[in-house]
Motif scaffolding. Sequence first.
Motif, PDB file in Angstrom:
ATOM      1  N   TRP A  24       0.830  -1.206   0.000  1.00 54.28           N
ATOM      2  CA  TRP A  24       0.000   0.000   0.000  1.00 54.28           C
ATOM      3  C   TRP A  24       0.863   1.254   0.000  1.00 54.28           C
ATOM      4  O   TRP A  24       0.367   2.368  -0.018  1.00 54.28           O
ATOM      5  CB  TRP A  24      -0.907   0.055   1.232  1.00 54.28           C
ATOM      6  N   ARG A  25       2.172   1.031   0.101  1.00 55.28           N
ATOM      7  CA  ARG A  25       3.085   2.180   0.177  1.00 55.28           C
ATOM      8  C   ARG A  25       3.872   2.342  -1.108  1.00 55.28           C
ATOM      9  O   ARG A  25       4.813   3.103  -1.174  1.00 55.28           O
ATOM     10  CB  ARG A  25       4.082   1.970   1.336  1.00 55.28           C
ATOM     11  N   ASN A  26       3.502   1.551  -2.136  1.00 51.69           N
ATOM     12  CA  ASN A  26       4.253   1.576  -3.385  1.00 51.69           C
ATOM     13  C   ASN A  26       3.307   1.860  -4.557  1.00 51.69           C
ATOM     14  O   ASN A  26       2.684   0.942  -5.099  1.00 51.69           O
ATOM     15  CB  ASN A  26       4.953   0.216  -3.548  1.00 51.69           C
ATOM     16  N   PRO A  27       3.207   3.149  -4.959  1.00 49.00           N
ATOM     17  CA  PRO A  27       2.213   3.522  -5.989  1.00 49.00           C
ATOM     18  C   PRO A  27       2.334   2.710  -7.266  1.00 49.00           C
ATOM     19  O   PRO A  27       1.326   2.462  -7.929  1.00 49.00           O
ATOM     20  CB  PRO A  27       2.517   4.995  -6.251  1.00 49.00           C
ATOM     21  N   SER A  28       3.559   2.247  -7.597  1.00 48.40           N
ATOM     22  CA  SER A  28       3.706   1.503  -8.854  1.00 48.40           C
ATOM     23  C   SER A  28       3.001   0.137  -8.763  1.00 48.40           C
ATOM     24  O   SER A  28       2.783  -0.527  -9.770  1.00 48.40           O
ATOM     25  CB  SER A  28       5.180   1.318  -9.208  1.00 48.40           C
ATOM     26  N   LYS A  29       2.659  -0.274  -7.552  1.00 51.72           N
ATOM     27  CA  LYS A  29       2.009  -1.585  -7.384  1.00 51.72           C
ATOM     28  C   LYS A  29       0.500  -1.488  -7.194  1.00 51.72           C
ATOM     29  O   LYS A  29      -0.185  -2.520  -7.099  1.00 51.72           O
ATOM     30  CB  LYS A  29       2.605  -2.307  -6.173  1.00 51.72           C
ATOM     31  N   PHE A  30      -0.026  -0.264  -7.115  1.00 47.26           N
ATOM     32  CA  PHE A  30      -1.437  -0.129  -6.756  1.00 47.26           C
ATOM     33  C   PHE A  30      -2.363  -0.880  -7.716  1.00 47.26           C
ATOM     34  O   PHE A  30      -3.308  -1.533  -7.291  1.00 47.26           O
ATOM     35  CB  PHE A  30      -1.856   1.347  -6.674  1.00 47.26           C
ATOM     36  N   HIS A  31      -2.055  -0.767  -9.006  1.00 47.26           N
ATOM     37  CA  HIS A  31      -2.938  -1.411  -9.976  1.00 47.26           C
ATOM     38  C   HIS A  31      -2.915  -2.928  -9.786  1.00 47.26           C
ATOM     39  O   HIS A  31      -3.960  -3.575  -9.677  1.00 47.26           O
ATOM     40  CB  HIS A  31      -2.550  -1.023 -11.403  1.00 47.26           C
ATOM     41  N   SER A  32      -1.705  -3.491  -9.701  1.00 48.40           N
ATOM     42  CA  SER A  32      -1.622  -4.951  -9.569  1.00 48.40           C
ATOM     43  C   SER A  32      -2.169  -5.423  -8.221  1.00 48.40           C
ATOM     44  O   SER A  32      -2.772  -6.499  -8.120  1.00 48.40           O
ATOM     45  CB  SER A  32      -0.192  -5.441  -9.801  1.00 48.40           C
ATOM     46  N   VAL A  33      -1.994  -4.604  -7.176  1.00 46.50           N
ATOM     47  CA  VAL A  33      -2.546  -4.998  -5.864  1.00 46.50           C
ATOM     48  C   VAL A  33      -4.063  -5.126  -5.964  1.00 46.50           C
ATOM     49  O   VAL A  33      -4.660  -6.111  -5.508  1.00 46.50           O
ATOM     50  CB  VAL A  33      -2.164  -3.960  -4.767  1.00 46.50           C
ATOM     51  N   THR A  34      -4.701  -4.125  -6.617  1.00 43.93           N
ATOM     52  CA  THR A  34      -6.170  -4.185  -6.691  1.00 43.93           C
ATOM     53  C   THR A  34      -6.629  -5.321  -7.607  1.00 43.93           C
ATOM     54  O   THR A  34      -7.650  -5.947  -7.352  1.00 43.93           O
ATOM     55  CB  THR A  34      -6.786  -2.847  -7.182  1.00 43.93           C
ATOM     56  N   MET A  35      -5.849  -5.595  -8.657  1.00 45.26           N
ATOM     57  CA  MET A  35      -6.272  -6.645  -9.585  1.00 45.26           C
ATOM     58  C   MET A  35      -6.039  -8.038  -9.001  1.00 45.26           C
ATOM     59  O   MET A  35      -6.811  -8.962  -9.226  1.00 45.26           O
ATOM     60  CB  MET A  35      -5.503  -6.532 -10.918  1.00 45.26           C
ATOM     61  N   ASN A  36      -4.932  -8.188  -8.264  1.00 43.07           N
ATOM     62  CA  ASN A  36      -4.512  -9.544  -7.874  1.00 43.07           C
ATOM     63  C   ASN A  36      -4.854  -9.954  -6.441  1.00 43.07           C
ATOM     64  O   ASN A  36      -4.721 -11.125  -6.097  1.00 43.07           O
ATOM     65  CB  ASN A  36      -2.993  -9.701  -8.075  1.00 43.07           C
ATOM     66  N   THR A  37      -5.238  -8.971  -5.614  1.00 45.97           N
ATOM     67  CA  THR A  37      -5.554  -9.371  -4.241  1.00 45.97           C
ATOM     68  C   THR A  37      -7.017  -9.809  -4.186  1.00 45.97           C
ATOM     69  O   THR A  37      -7.909  -9.039  -4.546  1.00 45.97           O
ATOM     70  CB  THR A  37      -5.336  -8.192  -3.258  1.00 45.97           C
ATOM     71  N   PRO A  38      -7.269 -11.033  -3.736  1.00 49.36           N
ATOM     72  CA  PRO A  38      -8.670 -11.455  -3.631  1.00 49.36           C
ATOM     73  C   PRO A  38      -9.390 -10.630  -2.564  1.00 49.36           C
ATOM     74  O   PRO A  38      -8.738 -10.106  -1.658  1.00 49.36           O
ATOM     75  CB  PRO A  38      -8.563 -12.926  -3.207  1.00 49.36           C
ATOM     76  N   PRO A  39     -10.701 -10.503  -2.690  1.00 49.19           N
ATOM     77  CA  PRO A  39     -11.449  -9.754  -1.674  1.00 49.19           C
ATOM     78  C   PRO A  39     -11.175 -10.326  -0.275  1.00 49.19           C
ATOM     79  O   PRO A  39     -11.074 -11.531  -0.120  1.00 49.19           O
ATOM     80  CB  PRO A  39     -12.907  -9.957  -2.075  1.00 49.19           C
ATOM     81  N   ARG A  40     -11.022  -9.446   0.681  1.00 49.07           N
ATOM     82  CA  ARG A  40     -10.695  -9.872   2.049  1.00 49.07           C
ATOM     83  C   ARG A  40     -11.945  -9.853   2.928  1.00 49.07           C
ATOM     84  O   ARG A  40     -12.811  -8.978   2.765  1.00 49.07           O
ATOM     85  CB  ARG A  40      -9.644  -8.936   2.689  1.00 49.07           C
ATOM     86  N   PRO A  41     -12.039 -10.799   3.872  1.00 49.64           N
ATOM     87  CA  PRO A  41     -13.220 -10.815   4.751  1.00 49.64           C
ATOM     88  C   PRO A  41     -13.213  -9.665   5.760  1.00 49.64           C
ATOM     89  O   PRO A  41     -12.142  -9.257   6.228  1.00 49.64           O
ATOM     90  CB  PRO A  41     -13.098 -12.166   5.472  1.00 49.64           C
ATOM     91  N   LEU A  42     -14.396  -9.177   6.093  1.00 46.53           N
ATOM     92  CA  LEU A  42     -14.504  -8.080   7.066  1.00 46.53           C
ATOM     93  C   LEU A  42     -13.980  -8.496   8.443  1.00 46.53           C
ATOM     94  O   LEU A  42     -13.635  -7.652   9.256  1.00 46.53           O
ATOM     95  CB  LEU A  42     -15.954  -7.610   7.191  1.00 46.53           C
ATOM     96  N   SER A  43     -13.928  -9.818   8.689  1.00 48.90           N
ATOM     97  CA  SER A  43     -13.430 -10.283   9.999  1.00 48.90           C
ATOM     98  C   SER A  43     -12.003  -9.776  10.242  1.00 48.90           C
ATOM     99  O   SER A  43     -11.605  -9.577  11.382  1.00 48.90           O
ATOM    100  CB  SER A  43     -13.457 -11.807  10.073  1.00 48.90           C
ATOM    101  N   GLU A  44     -11.263  -9.514   9.157  1.00 42.90           N
ATOM    102  CA  GLU A  44      -9.886  -9.014   9.328  1.00 42.90           C
ATOM    103  C   GLU A  44      -9.885  -7.615   9.929  1.00 42.90           C
ATOM    104  O   GLU A  44      -8.937  -7.221  10.591  1.00 42.90           O
ATOM    105  CB  GLU A  44      -9.153  -9.000   7.978  1.00 42.90           C
ATOM    106  N   THR A  45     -10.927  -6.867   9.652  1.00 41.05           N
ATOM    107  CA  THR A  45     -11.040  -5.523  10.233  1.00 41.05           C
ATOM    108  C   THR A  45     -11.711  -5.603  11.604  1.00 41.05           C
ATOM    109  O   THR A  45     -11.362  -4.864  12.518  1.00 41.05           O
ATOM    110  CB  THR A  45     -11.890  -4.612   9.304  1.00 41.05           C
ATOM    111  N   MET A  46     -12.661  -6.515  11.730  1.00 45.34           N
ATOM    112  CA  MET A  46     -13.436  -6.592  12.982  1.00 45.34           C
ATOM    113  C   MET A  46     -12.594  -7.130  14.148  1.00 45.34           C
ATOM    114  O   MET A  46     -12.834  -6.779  15.303  1.00 45.34           O
ATOM    115  CB  MET A  46     -14.666  -7.468  12.774  1.00 45.34           C
ATOM    116  N   GLN A  47     -11.631  -7.971  13.837  1.00 49.77           N
ATOM    117  CA  GLN A  47     -10.659  -8.456  14.830  1.00 49.77           C
ATOM    118  C   GLN A  47     -11.270  -8.793  16.193  1.00 49.77           C
ATOM    119  O   GLN A  47     -10.862  -8.243  17.218  1.00 49.77           O
ATOM    120  CB  GLN A  47      -9.564  -7.406  15.024  1.00 49.77           C
TER     121      GLN A  47
END
Length: 240
Positions: free
Chosen positions: A105-128
Amino acid sequence: MSKSILRLMEERESTRTAFDPDKKITQKGLNLILEAARWAPTAHNMQNFQILAIDDVELLQKIGEVRSRISETFLKENYQQFSFSRKELARKGVGVLGSMFPPSWRNPSKFHSVTMNTPPRPLSETMQGSPLVLIVVYDPRKRAPASTGDFLGIISLGCVMENIWLAAQSLGISVQIMSIFSSRPAENDLKRILGIPKFMKIAYAMRLGYPGQRKEMKNYLRVRRDMSTFAHSNRWSHLG
Ligand SMILES: Cc1cc2nc3c(=O)[nH]c(=O)nc-3n(C[C@H](O)[C@H](O)[C@H](O)COP(=O)(O)O)c2cc1C
Protein backbone atom coordinates in the motif's frame (compact mmCIF):
# COMPACT_ATOMS: atom_id res chain seq x y z
CA MET A 1 -15.24 23.99 28.57
CA SER A 2 -14.11 22.01 31.56
CA LYS A 3 -10.71 20.40 31.51
CA SER A 4 -12.18 16.94 31.79
CA ILE A 5 -14.16 17.10 28.54
CA LEU A 6 -11.08 18.39 26.70
CA ARG A 7 -9.05 15.56 28.19
CA LEU A 8 -11.68 13.04 27.05
CA MET A 9 -11.47 14.48 23.53
CA GLU A 10 -7.68 14.27 23.54
CA GLU A 11 -7.70 10.73 24.81
CA ARG A 12 -10.28 9.44 22.31
CA GLU A 13 -8.34 7.51 19.73
CA SER A 14 -8.61 4.94 16.97
CA THR A 15 -7.77 1.47 18.23
CA ARG A 16 -6.66 -0.81 15.43
CA THR A 17 -5.54 -3.79 17.50
CA ALA A 18 -7.65 -6.92 18.11
CA PHE A 19 -10.38 -6.90 20.75
CA ASP A 20 -11.05 -9.72 23.17
CA PRO A 21 -14.30 -11.34 21.95
CA ASP A 22 -15.03 -12.55 25.48
CA LYS A 23 -14.85 -9.11 27.06
CA LYS A 24 -18.38 -8.01 26.26
CA ILE A 25 -19.85 -4.54 26.41
CA THR A 26 -22.55 -4.55 29.08
CA GLN A 27 -26.15 -3.65 28.24
CA LYS A 28 -25.76 -0.66 30.56
CA GLY A 29 -22.68 0.49 28.61
CA LEU A 30 -24.45 0.05 25.29
CA ASN A 31 -27.48 1.98 26.55
CA LEU A 32 -25.26 4.88 27.60
CA ILE A 33 -23.59 4.89 24.20
CA LEU A 34 -26.95 4.88 22.39
CA GLU A 35 -28.18 7.62 24.70
CA ALA A 36 -25.16 9.70 23.63
CA ALA A 37 -26.10 9.08 19.99
CA ARG A 38 -29.67 10.10 20.78
CA TRP A 39 -28.54 13.55 21.90
CA ALA A 40 -26.30 14.25 18.92
CA PRO A 41 -27.05 17.49 17.09
CA THR A 42 -28.48 16.95 13.60
CA ALA A 43 -29.52 19.39 10.87
CA HIS A 44 -33.10 20.54 11.53
CA ASN A 45 -33.14 18.02 14.36
CA MET A 46 -33.87 15.42 11.67
CA GLN A 47 -32.19 12.67 13.69
CA ASN A 48 -31.52 11.06 10.35
CA PHE A 49 -29.95 7.87 11.68
CA GLN A 50 -30.73 4.30 12.61
CA ILE A 51 -28.19 2.27 14.55
CA LEU A 52 -27.87 -1.50 14.49
CA ALA A 53 -26.08 -2.74 17.60
CA ILE A 54 -24.80 -6.20 16.77
CA ASP A 55 -23.44 -8.42 19.51
CA ASP A 56 -24.93 -11.77 18.49
CA VAL A 57 -21.93 -14.05 18.01
CA GLU A 58 -23.35 -15.93 15.02
CA LEU A 59 -24.40 -12.73 13.29
CA LEU A 60 -21.00 -11.17 13.90
CA GLN A 61 -19.44 -14.24 12.34
CA LYS A 62 -21.72 -13.98 9.30
CA ILE A 63 -20.83 -10.31 8.91
CA GLY A 64 -17.16 -11.22 9.21
CA GLU A 65 -17.51 -13.54 6.23
CA VAL A 66 -18.58 -10.67 3.94
CA ARG A 67 -15.75 -9.84 1.57
CA SER A 68 -14.58 -6.51 0.30
CA ARG A 69 -11.93 -5.33 -2.12
CA ILE A 70 -9.68 -2.30 -1.75
CA SER A 71 -10.07 0.07 -4.71
CA GLU A 72 -7.20 1.68 -6.60
CA THR A 73 -8.69 5.10 -5.83
CA PHE A 74 -8.58 4.28 -2.13
CA LEU A 75 -4.93 3.20 -2.35
CA LYS A 76 -3.94 6.36 -4.27
CA GLU A 77 -5.75 8.75 -1.97
CA ASN A 78 -4.70 6.87 1.16
CA TYR A 79 -1.08 7.20 0.02
CA GLN A 80 -1.44 10.97 -0.21
CA GLN A 81 -2.02 11.10 3.56
CA PHE A 82 1.18 9.20 4.40
CA SER A 83 4.28 10.31 6.24
CA PHE A 84 7.24 7.99 6.01
CA SER A 85 8.76 8.63 9.40
CA ARG A 86 7.53 9.65 12.82
CA LYS A 87 9.59 12.80 12.46
CA GLU A 88 7.91 13.75 9.19
CA LEU A 89 4.45 13.10 10.66
CA ALA A 90 5.23 15.11 13.77
CA ARG A 91 6.43 18.01 11.59
CA LYS A 92 3.39 17.93 9.32
CA GLY A 93 0.87 17.45 12.14
CA VAL A 94 -1.66 15.90 9.73
CA GLY A 95 -2.09 12.47 8.16
CA VAL A 96 -0.96 9.03 9.19
CA LEU A 97 2.16 6.90 9.30
CA GLY A 98 2.61 4.86 6.11
CA SER A 99 4.05 2.04 8.22
CA MET A 100 0.57 1.41 9.65
CA PHE A 101 -0.32 -0.16 6.29
CA PRO A 102 0.93 -3.20 4.35
CA PRO A 103 4.12 -2.56 2.28
CA SER A 104 2.22 -2.93 -1.03
CA TRP A 105 0.00 0.00 0.00
CA ARG A 106 3.08 2.18 0.18
CA ASN A 107 4.25 1.58 -3.38
CA PRO A 108 2.21 3.52 -5.99
CA SER A 109 3.71 1.50 -8.85
CA LYS A 110 2.01 -1.59 -7.38
CA PHE A 111 -1.44 -0.13 -6.76
CA HIS A 112 -2.94 -1.41 -9.98
CA SER A 113 -1.62 -4.95 -9.57
CA VAL A 114 -2.55 -5.00 -5.86
CA THR A 115 -6.17 -4.19 -6.69
CA MET A 116 -6.27 -6.64 -9.58
CA ASN A 117 -4.51 -9.54 -7.87
CA THR A 118 -5.55 -9.37 -4.24
CA PRO A 119 -8.67 -11.46 -3.63
CA PRO A 120 -11.45 -9.75 -1.67
CA ARG A 121 -10.69 -9.87 2.05
CA PRO A 122 -13.22 -10.81 4.75
CA LEU A 123 -14.50 -8.08 7.07
CA SER A 124 -13.43 -10.28 10.00
CA GLU A 125 -9.89 -9.01 9.33
CA THR A 126 -11.04 -5.52 10.23
CA MET A 127 -13.44 -6.59 12.98
CA GLN A 128 -10.66 -8.46 14.83
CA GLY A 129 -12.76 -10.20 17.45
CA SER A 130 -15.00 -7.24 18.29
CA PRO A 131 -17.81 -8.20 20.65
CA LEU A 132 -19.94 -5.27 19.45
CA VAL A 133 -20.37 -3.62 16.08
CA LEU A 134 -22.54 -0.57 15.56
CA ILE A 135 -23.77 0.09 12.03
CA VAL A 136 -25.08 3.58 11.38
CA VAL A 137 -27.63 3.72 8.60
CA TYR A 138 -29.54 6.61 6.99
CA ASP A 139 -32.22 7.24 4.40
CA PRO A 140 -30.64 9.08 1.45
CA ARG A 141 -34.10 9.96 0.12
CA LYS A 142 -34.53 12.44 2.96
CA ARG A 143 -32.01 15.23 2.81
CA ALA A 144 -31.51 18.14 5.17
CA PRO A 145 -33.55 21.07 3.85
CA ALA A 146 -31.93 22.77 0.83
CA SER A 147 -28.63 21.01 1.50
CA THR A 148 -26.88 20.16 -1.75
CA GLY A 149 -25.85 16.51 -1.73
CA ASP A 150 -27.30 16.32 1.80
CA PHE A 151 -24.03 17.78 3.01
CA LEU A 152 -25.64 18.88 6.28
CA GLY A 153 -27.34 15.53 6.76
CA ILE A 154 -24.04 13.72 6.35
CA ILE A 155 -22.31 16.07 8.79
CA SER A 156 -25.06 15.17 11.25
CA LEU A 157 -24.04 11.51 10.99
CA GLY A 158 -20.52 12.62 11.93
CA CYS A 159 -21.91 14.28 15.06
CA VAL A 160 -23.51 10.95 15.95
CA MET A 161 -20.15 9.25 15.44
CA GLU A 162 -18.35 11.66 17.76
CA ASN A 163 -21.00 11.42 20.49
CA ILE A 164 -20.79 7.63 20.40
CA TRP A 165 -17.00 7.68 20.38
CA LEU A 166 -16.68 10.08 23.32
CA ALA A 167 -19.27 8.16 25.33
CA ALA A 168 -17.38 4.92 24.69
CA GLN A 169 -14.11 6.62 25.62
CA SER A 170 -15.62 7.83 28.90
CA LEU A 171 -16.50 4.21 29.68
CA GLY A 172 -13.00 2.94 28.83
CA ILE A 173 -14.28 1.19 25.70
CA SER A 174 -12.03 1.21 22.62
CA VAL A 175 -13.34 2.06 19.16
CA GLN A 176 -12.34 1.82 15.52
CA ILE A 177 -14.34 3.27 12.63
CA MET A 178 -14.85 0.80 9.80
CA SER A 179 -15.65 2.82 6.67
CA ILE A 180 -15.30 -0.31 4.59
CA PHE A 181 -18.79 -1.40 5.69
CA SER A 182 -20.26 1.27 3.41
CA SER A 183 -18.26 0.23 0.34
CA ARG A 184 -19.75 -1.83 -2.46
CA PRO A 185 -20.33 -4.76 -2.72
CA ALA A 186 -19.93 -5.26 1.05
CA GLU A 187 -22.74 -2.80 1.79
CA ASN A 188 -25.27 -4.80 -0.25
CA ASP A 189 -24.27 -8.10 1.38
CA LEU A 190 -24.56 -6.53 4.83
CA LYS A 191 -27.98 -5.08 4.04
CA ARG A 192 -29.14 -8.51 2.95
CA ILE A 193 -27.78 -10.29 6.06
CA LEU A 194 -29.17 -7.68 8.44
CA GLY A 195 -32.51 -7.08 6.71
CA ILE A 196 -31.78 -3.39 6.14
CA PRO A 197 -34.15 -2.01 3.45
CA LYS A 198 -32.51 -1.65 0.05
CA PHE A 199 -33.13 2.10 -0.15
CA MET A 200 -31.21 2.78 3.08
CA LYS A 201 -27.47 3.48 3.06
CA ILE A 202 -24.82 2.37 5.48
CA ALA A 203 -22.88 5.46 6.55
CA TYR A 204 -20.19 3.70 8.56
CA ALA A 205 -19.66 1.05 11.19
CA MET A 206 -17.85 1.23 14.51
CA ARG A 207 -16.32 -1.71 16.31
CA LEU A 208 -16.23 -1.50 20.08
CA GLY A 209 -14.46 -3.58 22.67
CA TYR A 210 -11.49 -4.02 24.92
CA PRO A 211 -8.07 -4.76 23.43
CA GLY A 212 -7.01 -8.37 23.93
CA GLN A 213 -3.50 -7.92 25.19
CA ARG A 214 -1.88 -4.77 26.40
CA LYS A 215 -2.72 -2.28 23.71
CA GLU A 216 0.37 -2.12 21.56
CA MET A 217 0.30 0.25 18.63
CA LYS A 218 3.93 0.75 17.77
CA ASN A 219 3.14 2.12 14.34
CA TYR A 220 0.75 4.66 15.69
CA LEU A 221 1.48 8.30 16.35
CA ARG A 222 -1.37 10.71 16.96
CA VAL A 223 -0.60 14.21 15.79
CA ARG A 224 -2.54 17.41 15.38
CA ARG A 225 -1.79 20.74 13.73
CA ASP A 226 -0.90 23.80 15.74
CA MET A 227 -3.84 26.07 16.34
CA SER A 228 -2.02 28.81 14.44
CA THR A 229 -2.35 26.80 11.21
CA PHE A 230 -6.15 26.81 11.20
CA ALA A 231 -7.39 29.56 13.51
CA HIS A 232 -7.96 33.00 11.96
CA SER A 233 -8.60 35.94 14.20
CA ASN A 234 -11.44 37.93 12.69
CA ARG A 235 -10.43 38.08 9.00
CA TRP A 236 -8.80 35.35 6.93
CA SER A 237 -5.09 35.67 7.51
CA HIS A 238 -2.39 34.46 5.23
CA LEU A 239 -0.92 31.34 6.81
CA GLY A 240 2.82 31.23 6.20
C1 LIG B 1 -15.44 9.74 8.77
C2 LIG B 1 -14.28 8.94 9.33
C3 LIG B 1 -13.95 7.73 8.73
C4 LIG B 1 -12.90 6.95 9.24
N1 LIG B 1 -12.64 5.73 8.70
C5 LIG B 1 -11.72 4.94 9.28
C6 LIG B 1 -11.51 3.61 8.84
O1 LIG B 1 -12.18 3.12 7.92
N2 LIG B 1 -10.57 2.86 9.46
C7 LIG B 1 -9.82 3.35 10.49
O2 LIG B 1 -9.00 2.64 11.03
N3 LIG B 1 -9.99 4.62 10.93
C8 LIG B 1 -10.91 5.42 10.36
N4 LIG B 1 -11.12 6.69 10.83
C9 LIG B 1 -10.30 7.18 11.95
C10 LIG B 1 -9.30 8.24 11.51
O3 LIG B 1 -8.30 7.67 10.71
C11 LIG B 1 -8.72 8.83 12.79
O4 LIG B 1 -9.75 9.44 13.52
C12 LIG B 1 -7.63 9.86 12.54
O5 LIG B 1 -6.51 9.24 11.90
C13 LIG B 1 -7.15 10.50 13.84
O6 LIG B 1 -6.71 9.50 14.74
P1 LIG B 1 -7.39 9.31 16.17
O7 LIG B 1 -8.79 8.83 15.96
O8 LIG B 1 -6.58 8.26 16.88
O9 LIG B 1 -7.36 10.63 16.87
C14 LIG B 1 -12.16 7.46 10.34
C15 LIG B 1 -12.50 8.67 10.93
C16 LIG B 1 -13.56 9.41 10.46
C17 LIG B 1 -13.94 10.70 11.14
